[in-house]
Design an enzyme around this catalytic site. Structure first.
Site, mmCIF file in Angstrom:
data_model
loop_
_atom_site.group_PDB
_atom_site.id
_atom_site.type_symbol
_atom_site.label_atom_id
_atom_site.label_comp_id
_atom_site.label_asym_id
_atom_site.label_seq_id
_atom_site.Cartn_x
_atom_site.Cartn_y
_atom_site.Cartn_z
ATOM 1 N N ASP A 1 0.827 -1.206 0.000
ATOM 2 C CA ASP A 1 0.000 0.000 0.000
ATOM 3 C C ASP A 1 0.866 1.264 0.000
ATOM 4 O OD1 ASP A 1 -2.767 1.141 0.418
ATOM 5 O OD2 ASP A 1 -1.718 2.063 2.106
ATOM 6 N N GLU B 1 1.839 -0.496 -5.007
ATOM 7 C CA GLU B 1 0.848 0.518 -5.364
ATOM 8 C C GLU B 1 1.601 1.835 -5.490
ATOM 9 O OE1 GLU B 1 -3.031 3.047 -4.006
ATOM 10 O OE2 GLU B 1 -1.491 2.520 -2.575
HETATM 11 C C1 NOJ Z 1 -4.261 3.210 -0.946
HETATM 12 C C2 NOJ Z 1 -5.460 2.359 -0.713
HETATM 13 O O1 NOJ Z 1 -5.817 1.719 -1.908
HETATM 14 C C3 NOJ Z 1 -6.533 3.267 -0.193
HETATM 15 O O2 NOJ Z 1 -7.770 2.629 -0.123
HETATM 16 C C4 NOJ Z 1 -6.098 3.806 1.149
HETATM 17 O O3 NOJ Z 1 -7.043 4.753 1.602
HETATM 18 C C5 NOJ Z 1 -4.735 4.485 1.071
HETATM 19 N N1 NOJ Z 1 -3.788 3.738 0.303
HETATM 20 C C6 NOJ Z 1 -4.157 4.693 2.455
HETATM 21 O O4 NOJ Z 1 -3.810 3.464 3.033
#
Ligand code: NOJ
Length: 534
Positions: A210, A260
């Site tokens: 993440d 991500e």
């Molecule tokens: C990316 C995640 O996909 C999202 O849902 C989240 O709010 C943020 N990162 C913070 O963790």
């Protein structure tokens, strides 16, 4: 040959399970692991090869579980660790690998480390695991710098001392319930490497990372001044060292790391995919582009070029739990996604959007690389309007109520029947389901050859055998203005008509699949795609 040159993840179709909204096994209105286990045959029959589970850990759900209290335990609302292990092994028996979601940038404000930090004085080792600072101004009443939360508002919240006085501030790039960890601290690195081992030992085949570009911070926490050196917290060079250590951990288990990374610069993005760093990362460029042939072609070419430079496979993402549902996005005037542009009441032509989403599905599933499919996309679900008093996403409140937030794409799935909860489980679903979703249930679509579910299933099954055989190449050819047309080394031809009228199909031996019917003259209508055998 680069270290990265083989592996299931290079060509897989990966299904994203948003656990809270997938299926509810215990009838409390919240999805859970029992619900997923009961629906594994559905996922296997869809033709995907891996499942990515959004965070299932103990969490107060201040940000849908991306605020983790215990990375080694399942939230009781979802089940138990024992069930997670069973789920991982049952899925594997059905040919489905598991990817778990790890959240390294921040923890929940209920995490034991953060509780200990709040209880400890300024300057203590406990506080050093986070970013605590004195405020600016005569009484420290101003945040330490001007950084903004990704969800709106300041990226700092002020603490209260045991005497009830205003104290230090702590950094949170997201909601205030998500304090950022200090990645310059060795304890933070050790802890996360141990979390990776924990999940690989329980059978995870991959880890989704993440907010992967945000972990490292300039130790001086300076304000961002465009054009003056590296960004204080986005895409900093120190991060590559973190991911090299993670790679060594993953390699010991044959595991895969998936980042991500929302980075506009494709070259900077590709640096994370060098052979001793992450295996792969989500490509968000394509979903940010409008439904326009030149824009899509440019995005595909730039993506393929950047990846081939580092020997990594491209990835294709049309939607996830953070962005507008595809049929809705493509049915609007602005067909490219942008976080800042989300508003209530945007006019939407769902019939148009659905036609385009079907064509986009065939486009992305024909491209070289891996594809991520967000739950409910295979049902063609639209973005739901959530009444303001039921919205839970912190993005909504932190935008001052301007941004509708992300709940509209996170509504519990409709499985069967004609009224809520449509076979999801308990009737009191955590987000309300629209009254007119009977037409979208999996049960209803099973029997309809023209349904979105049938299209995805056919495409995924056709793709599955071919994807591993076909090399990474794609050859564009001219099929007329406004038409995207390419062939793959195994003879698959994909044609997508984004022009204003019908076009003839290029030479072929067979039509394998099309996203909509050809017209009476055998032409490919506007906003329609076809897979041909060349
Ligand atoms: C990316 C995640 O996909 C999202 O849902 C989240 O709010 C943020 N990162 C913070 O963790």
């Amino acid at each position: 040959m680069p270290h990265n040159s083989s592996g299931w993840w290079r060509t897989a179709a990966i299904y994203q399970v948003y656990v809270r909204s997938f299926a509810d096994g215990d009838g409390d209105g919240t999805g859970d692991l029992a619900g997923v286990r009961a629906r594994l045959p559905y996922l296997a029959s869809l033709g995907v090869e891996a499942l990515w589970f959004t965070p299932w850990y103990v969490s107060p759900l201040a940000d849908g579980g991306y605020d983790v209290t215990d990375y080694r335990a399942i939230d009781p609302a979802f089940g138990t660790l024992d069930e997670a292990e069973k789920l991982i092994s049952e899925a594997r028996q059905l040919g489905l690998r598991t990817i778990v979601d790890v959240v390294p940038n921040h923890v929940s404000d209920e995490h034991p480390w953060f509780r200990a930090a709040l209880a400890a004085p300024p300057g203590s080792p406990e506080r050093d695991l986070f970013h605590f600072r004195e405020g600016r101004g005569p009484d420290g009443e101003l945040p330490p710098n001007e950084w903004r939360s990704e969800f709106g508002g300041p990226a700092w919240s002020r603490t209260t001392t045991p005497e009830g006085k205003p104290g230090q501030w702590y950094l949170h790039l997201f909601a205030s319930g998500q304090p950022d960890l200090n990645w310059a601290h060795p304890r933070v690195r050790e802890e996360h490497e141990d979390i990776l081992r924990f999940w690989f030992e329980r059978g995870a085949a991959g880890i989704r990372i993440d907010s992967a570009a945000l972990l490292a911070k300039d130790p001086d926490l300076p304000d961002f001044e465009p054009g003056r050196g590296p960004h204080p917290y986005v895409d900093r060079d120190e991060l590559h060292d973190v991911y090299r250590s993670w790679r060594a951990v993953a390699d010991a288990y044959g595991g895969v790391l998936i980042g991500e990374l929302w980075l506009p610069d494709v070259e900077r993005f590709a640096r994370y995919l060098r052979a001793d760093e992450l295996h792969t990362a989500f490509n968000f460029d394509t979903l940010s582009r409008p439904w326009d042939p030149d824009q899509l072609r440019e995005s595909i070419d730039a993506t393929l070029a950047a990846h081939s430079g580092v020997g990594a496979p491209a990835t294709w993402v049309l939607a996830n739990h953070d962005v507008t549902r595809t049929v809705t996005r493509y049915g609007r005037e602005e067909t490219g996604f942008a976080f800042a542009a989300k508003r209530f009441g945007t006019p939407t032509d769902l019939e148009l959007g659905t036609r385009r989403a079907r064509a986009a599905a065939l486009l992305t599933l024909a491209l070289p690389g891996a594809v991520y499919l967000y739950q409910g996309e295979e049902l063609g679900l639209p973005e739901a309007d959530i009444p303001r008093d039921r919205i839970t996403d912190p993005m909504h409140a932190r935008s001052g109520g301007v941004d509708p937030g992300r709940d509209g794409c996170r509504v519990p799935l409709p499985w069967e029947g004609i009224r809520p909860p449509y076979g999801f489980g308990g009737a009191d679903t955590w987000l309300p389901q629209p009254a007119d979703w009977a037409r979208y249930t999996a049960e209803r679509q099973e029997g309809e050859p023209e349904s979105m579910l049938s299209l995805y299933r056919s495409a995924l099954h056709l793709r599955r055998g071919r994807a591993e055989r076909a090399a990474d190449e794609l050859t564009w050819f001219d099929a007329g203005p406004g038409v995207l047309a390419f062939s793959r080394p195994d003879g698959l031809v994909c044609v997508v008509n984004l022009s204003a009228g019908p076009v003839p199909l290029p030479a072929h031996t067979a039509v394998l699949l099309s996203s909509g019917p050809l017209d009476d003259a055998g032409l490919l209508p506007q906003d329609t795609a076809a897979w041909l055998q060349g």
